[in-house]
Design an enzyme around this catalytic site. Structure first.
Site, PDB file in Angstrom:
ATOM      1  N   CYS A  28       0.831  -1.207   0.000  1.00 36.71           N
ATOM      2  CA  CYS A  28       0.000   0.000   0.000  1.00 36.71           C
ATOM      3  C   CYS A  28       0.869   1.261   0.000  1.00 36.71           C
ATOM      4  O   CYS A  28       1.550   1.536   0.990  1.00 36.71           O
ATOM      5  CB  CYS A  28      -0.904  -0.030   1.225  1.00 36.71           C
ATOM      6  SG  CYS A  28      -1.724   1.515   1.607  1.00 36.71           S
ATOM      7  N   CYS A  31       0.126   3.707   2.841  1.00 31.67           N
ATOM      8  CA  CYS A  31       0.608   3.182   4.125  1.00 31.67           C
ATOM      9  C   CYS A  31       2.090   3.489   4.299  1.00 31.67           C
ATOM     10  O   CYS A  31       2.543   3.824   5.392  1.00 31.67           O
ATOM     11  CB  CYS A  31       0.373   1.679   4.207  1.00 31.67           C
ATOM     12  SG  CYS A  31      -1.354   1.182   4.057  1.00 31.67           S
TER      13      CYS A  31
END
Length: 105
Positions: A28, A31
């Site tokens: 991600c 993230c």
């Protein structure tokens, strides 16, 4: 900051401590952007245990708590959800701090 290792650990921690569950994944990009600021936030909000949860490893927890996007933040107190920070846009440090400030202590 702690990293979730087994499902039973999640159930125990949210019932015994104030927890900020951070749902994330290695793949991600959003993230990875917030990853460097998490230790600083962890140090600033010591009344919460920051618990990093790998979305791919614990998809059952994501399903149980309707976590569809990542990174997602869910706060727990006494085993109950007390706050959720999920937006489609990339999260900033200031937005996370604002979320943390609004949580019940």
């Amino acid at each position: 900051m702690r990293t979730l290792e087994v499902r039973d650990q999640f159930d125990t921690i949210i019932n015994e401590e104030n927890v900020l569950a951070i749902f994330s994944a290695d793949w991600c990009p959003d993230c990875r952007v917030i990853e460097p600021i998490l230790p600083e936030l962890d140090n600033a909000y010591t009344d919460f245990t920051f618990l990093l949860i790998d979305r791919d490893q614990f998809i059952d927890i994501c399903q149980d708590y309707d976590v569809f996007g990542i990174p997602s933040f869910i706060a727990f107190k006494n085993g109950k959800e007390v706050g959720r920070f999920v937006i489609k846009d990339r999260k900033t440090k200031e937005e996370i701090e604002e979320f943390m400030e609004g949580l019940p202590r």
